[in-house]
Design a protein around this motif. Sequence first.
Motif, PDB file in Angstrom:
ATOM      1  N   SER A  36     106.180 -23.409  29.466  1.00 21.60           N
ATOM      2  CA  SER A  36     106.475 -22.922  31.357  1.00 21.60           C
ATOM      3  C   SER A  36     108.263 -22.504  31.187  1.00 21.60           C
ATOM      4  O   SER A  36     109.168 -21.696  30.853  1.00 21.60           O
ATOM      5  CB  SER A  36     106.691 -22.839  32.365  1.00 21.60           C
ATOM      6  N   ALA A  37     109.324 -23.743  30.642  1.00 25.97           N
ATOM      7  CA  ALA A  37     110.304 -24.070  30.256  1.00 25.97           C
ATOM      8  C   ALA A  37     111.245 -23.566  28.869  1.00 25.97           C
ATOM      9  O   ALA A  37     111.594 -23.269  29.193  1.00 25.97           O
ATOM     10  CB  ALA A  37     110.518 -25.858  30.385  1.00 25.97           C
ATOM     11  N   VAL A  38     109.992 -23.751  28.255  1.00 28.15           N
ATOM     12  CA  VAL A  38     110.715 -23.128  26.370  1.00 28.15           C
ATOM     13  C   VAL A  38     110.108 -21.502  26.858  1.00 28.15           C
ATOM     14  O   VAL A  38     109.338 -21.694  26.224  1.00 28.15           O
ATOM     15  CB  VAL A  38     110.032 -23.810  25.362  1.00 28.15           C
ATOM     16  N   LEU A  40     112.782 -17.512  26.306  1.00 28.36           N
ATOM     17  CA  LEU A  40     113.749 -16.899  25.726  1.00 28.36           C
ATOM     18  C   LEU A  40     114.408 -17.112  26.403  1.00 28.36           C
ATOM     19  O   LEU A  40     116.122 -17.118  25.862  1.00 28.36           O
ATOM     20  CB  LEU A  40     113.154 -15.158  26.564  1.00 28.36           C
ATOM     21  N   GLY A  41     114.445 -18.117  27.686  1.00 25.64           N
ATOM     22  CA  GLY A  41     115.768 -18.726  28.300  1.00 25.64           C
ATOM     23  C   GLY A  41     116.846 -19.377  26.870  1.00 25.64           C
ATOM     24  O   GLY A  41     117.771 -19.952  26.489  1.00 25.64           O
ATOM     25  N   ASN A  42     115.688 -20.083  25.956  1.00 26.30           N
ATOM     26  CA  ASN A  42     116.491 -21.126  25.517  1.00 26.30           C
ATOM     27  C   ASN A  42     116.644 -20.380  23.774  1.00 26.30           C
ATOM     28  O   ASN A  42     117.423 -20.853  23.352  1.00 26.30           O
ATOM     29  CB  ASN A  42     114.824 -22.390  25.080  1.00 26.30           C
ATOM     30  N   PHE A 122     113.251  -8.248  34.231  1.00 27.93           N
ATOM     31  CA  PHE A 122     113.697  -8.008  33.106  1.00 27.93           C
ATOM     32  C   PHE A 122     113.167  -9.223  31.663  1.00 27.93           C
ATOM     33  O   PHE A 122     113.691  -8.958  30.535  1.00 27.93           O
ATOM     34  CB  PHE A 122     115.121  -8.843  33.001  1.00 27.93           C
ATOM     35  N   TYR A 123     112.223  -9.967  32.217  1.00 29.58           N
ATOM     36  CA  TYR A 123     111.879 -11.013  31.340  1.00 29.58           C
ATOM     37  C   TYR A 123     110.679  -9.965  29.879  1.00 29.58           C
ATOM     38  O   TYR A 123     111.029 -10.872  28.697  1.00 29.58           O
ATOM     39  CB  TYR A 123     111.342 -12.458  31.794  1.00 29.58           C
ATOM     40  N   SER A 124     111.047  -9.617  30.670  1.00 28.36           N
ATOM     41  CA  SER A 124     109.321  -8.541  30.259  1.00 28.36           C
ATOM     42  C   SER A 124     109.855  -7.825  29.431  1.00 28.36           C
ATOM     43  O   SER A 124     109.226  -7.595  27.945  1.00 28.36           O
ATOM     44  CB  SER A 124     108.285  -7.797  31.294  1.00 28.36           C
ATOM     45  N   PHE A 243     119.092 -24.456  36.263  1.00 24.97           N
ATOM     46  CA  PHE A 243     117.369 -23.716  36.448  1.00 24.97           C
ATOM     47  C   PHE A 243     116.701 -22.673  35.916  1.00 24.97           C
ATOM     48  O   PHE A 243     115.262 -23.528  36.230  1.00 24.97           O
ATOM     49  CB  PHE A 243     117.848 -23.464  37.886  1.00 24.97           C
ATOM     50  N   PHE A 244     116.878 -22.263  35.240  1.00 23.38           N
ATOM     51  CA  PHE A 244     116.205 -20.633  34.125  1.00 23.38           C
ATOM     52  C   PHE A 244     115.478 -21.740  33.710  1.00 23.38           C
ATOM     53  O   PHE A 244     114.117 -21.680  33.398  1.00 23.38           O
ATOM     54  CB  PHE A 244     117.311 -19.890  33.973  1.00 23.38           C
ATOM     55  N   THR A 245     116.459 -22.697  32.748  1.00 23.62           N
ATOM     56  CA  THR A 245     115.567 -22.918  31.402  1.00 23.62           C
ATOM     57  C   THR A 245     114.407 -23.904  32.096  1.00 23.62           C
ATOM     58  O   THR A 245     113.861 -23.759  31.381  1.00 23.62           O
ATOM     59  CB  THR A 245     116.208 -23.753  30.356  1.00 23.62           C
ATOM     60  N   LEU A 246     114.950 -24.938  33.113  1.00 19.89           N
ATOM     61  CA  LEU A 246     113.626 -25.627  33.090  1.00 19.89           C
ATOM     62  C   LEU A 246     112.779 -25.368  34.541  1.00 19.89           C
ATOM     63  O   LEU A 246     111.959 -25.699  34.949  1.00 19.89           O
ATOM     64  CB  LEU A 246     114.159 -26.942  34.034  1.00 19.89           C
ATOM     65  N   SER A 247     113.041 -24.010  34.430  1.00 14.10           N
ATOM     66  CA  SER A 247     111.730 -22.500  35.086  1.00 14.10           C
ATOM     67  C   SER A 247     112.283 -23.166  36.496  1.00 14.10           C
ATOM     68  O   SER A 247     110.724 -23.957  37.204  1.00 14.10           O
ATOM     69  CB  SER A 247     110.010 -23.058  34.949  1.00 14.10           C
ATOM     70  N   LEU A 248     112.850 -23.501  37.100  1.00 18.60           N
ATOM     71  CA  LEU A 248     113.397 -24.397  38.761  1.00 18.60           C
ATOM     72  C   LEU A 248     113.444 -23.041  39.901  1.00 18.60           C
ATOM     73  O   LEU A 248     113.710 -22.284  39.339  1.00 18.60           O
ATOM     74  CB  LEU A 248     114.333 -26.012  38.560  1.00 18.60           C
ATOM     75  N   ILE A 340     103.957 -16.355  32.374  1.00 18.25           N
ATOM     76  CA  ILE A 340     102.320 -16.862  33.058  1.00 18.25           C
ATOM     77  C   ILE A 340     102.973 -17.560  34.191  1.00 18.25           C
ATOM     78  O   ILE A 340     102.927 -16.887  35.709  1.00 18.25           O
ATOM     79  CB  ILE A 340     101.612 -17.239  31.888  1.00 18.25           C
ATOM     80  N   SER A 341     103.755 -18.105  34.236  1.00 17.54           N
ATOM     81  CA  SER A 341     104.106 -19.628  34.568  1.00 17.54           C
ATOM     82  C   SER A 341     105.556 -18.485  36.386  1.00 17.54           C
ATOM     83  O   SER A 341     105.485 -18.948  37.117  1.00 17.54           O
ATOM     84  CB  SER A 341     105.099 -20.477  34.181  1.00 17.54           C
ATOM     85  N   LEU A 342     105.895 -17.369  35.290  1.00 16.84           N
ATOM     86  CA  LEU A 342     106.855 -16.991  36.815  1.00 16.84           C
ATOM     87  C   LEU A 342     106.362 -16.357  37.515  1.00 16.84           C
ATOM     88  O   LEU A 342     106.542 -16.250  38.267  1.00 16.84           O
ATOM     89  CB  LEU A 342     107.197 -15.981  36.201  1.00 16.84           C
TER      90      LEU A 342
HETATM   91  N1  TRP Z   1     111.927 -21.252  31.338  1.00 12.76           N
HETATM   92  C1  TRP Z   1     111.752 -19.992  30.894  1.00 12.76           C
HETATM   93  C2  TRP Z   1     112.621 -20.165  29.998  1.00 12.76           C
HETATM   94  O1  TRP Z   1     113.935 -19.886  29.844  1.00 12.76           O
HETATM   95  C3  TRP Z   1     111.976 -18.666  32.011  1.00 12.76           C
HETATM   96  C4  TRP Z   1     111.116 -19.233  33.345  1.00 12.76           C
HETATM   97  C5  TRP Z   1     109.821 -19.191  33.479  1.00 12.76           C
HETATM   98  C6  TRP Z   1     111.321 -19.376  34.351  1.00 12.76           C
HETATM   99  N2  TRP Z   1     108.995 -19.380  34.471  1.00 12.76           N
HETATM  100  C7  TRP Z   1     109.836 -19.996  35.668  1.00 12.76           C
HETATM  101  C8  TRP Z   1     112.583 -19.219  34.999  1.00 12.76           C
HETATM  102  C9  TRP Z   1     110.413 -19.571  36.857  1.00 12.76           C
HETATM  103  C10 TRP Z   1     112.609 -19.675  36.180  1.00 12.76           C
HETATM  104  C11 TRP Z   1     111.806 -20.332  37.421  1.00 12.76           C
HETATM  105  O2  TRP Z   1     113.112 -19.279  29.624  1.00 12.76           O
END
Ligand code: TRP
Length: 463
Positions: A36-38, A40-42, A122-124, A243-248, A340-342
């Motif tokens: 989930s964390a890794v 497009l953000g990374n 927008f991720y999509s 926050f974004f990169t850790l999916s928080l 998926i995790s979003l």
């Molecule tokens: N962390 C993901 C990324 O770095 C994006 C992501 C997945 C996300 N699930 C999330 C961001 C929940 C915020 C909250 O690409």
Amino acid sequence: MPLPWARSGNPCMSIAETLHGTWASRWVFIFAATGSAVGLGNIWKFPYIVGQHGGGAFVLVYLSCILAVGVPLMMAEVLIGRRARRSPVNAVATMARESGRSEHWQIAGFMGVLAGLLIFSFYSVVAGWVLEYLLASSRGELINMGYQQAGERFRTLLADPRTMFGWHTLFVTIVMSILACGVVHGLERATRLIMPALFALLVVLLGYTVTGGYFTQAWNFLFSFESRQLSWEAALAALGHAFFTLSLGLGAIMVYGSYMPKKSSISGAVLTIAALDTLVALMASLVIYPIVFASGSDPAAGPGLMFITLPVAFDQMPGGQVIGLLFFGLVALAAITSAISLMEPAVAFLIEHLGISRLQSCMLLGALVWLLGTAALASFNVLNGVVLFDRSIYNLLDFVTASILLPLSGILVALFIGWRMKRTYLREELAIRNVWLFRLWYLLIRFVAPAAIAVVFVQNLRH
Ligand code: TRP
């Protein structure tokens, strides 16, 4: 009472049954949360926002945010999820009730569900670009391109709503289908394969840039901290990206935490996830920047950075065509495991609240994010004149989520855990034997995290 999805006659029954089950082991949780964390953000976002905000100083603030705010908050999310074993909105409400507090705290959960839908849309679109480049590299279309031509190619894609629409539709369909069939088993297998492969590939690419001439320059750009004065806007971007990169901030990690086995260390797992995530972001930057500098182009080029520099690099490498193909393939897979995790918090929430089946929930939400994403992609072409609050639709979605909703819901979770939840529950769940470590975490979650978020927020409003 049977759970609503158990009554629905959904063909994906086994998944429904495991919705509130557990991952096979602690490592599966670590893999899934890292998946989930890794994303497009990374690989795509981090290098380009570092470029836009001037390098080293931004990276330093970002790393501090990960350690002082991100890690303690991720522990908090996992803790709530694992204790309540429900989807985020209900998990927060349950914990509030257990601690004798108002259930209104669940507003944090609602904000998260909303943020998930907005980010997904927008991720999509960006994942669609990745799919387009995947196809182009499989057809050998990315060869013999100079930097100029690569830029031209990307701009042509942005100007073409039909192609982008097709890829966006495909991406939404893939992600929603996986979600419709459940997340636990599919995700487990997928991440076990994808993550190590992505890592190995980054090492190969890094080997290529380390031996090239511009590695030192890239390293200095990333890690020379005295380089520039940092604006508050950049600090907010750094915090938002942590926050974004850790999916928080939207309950994604909370949902995954709710499938975590009871007897495993939360802090160890969270530190591993944060370390892996940071490593991938830094490695991706050390791959991309030497190429940017070698070609004499601008690190502040914005969202197109990855799509313009990397094809040029692949073109120049021996065997680059295959590596390019693999690279875009893996980025696409990493995007899927994140996407998926979003959506999972929203999907689980609708199932619980409306009593509809998983399939229905996925179709409803899929249609919604598909529409929103269509507006986002049109903001690059058909709707490029539309400006809301000084921003294009795409930029607005990015700003509202990463810079507003995620930090806000983060602050609520931190305040709830730090000031409203019974301390004995925290001790029980975290089970940190070292008293000082527990105190450090408690201090970070009660004071440091909310204060850091608040200061950056207020400063940003004033400027
Ligand atoms: N962390 C993901 C990324 O770095 C994006 C992501 C997945 C996300 N699930 C999330 C961001 C929940 C915020 C909250 O690409």
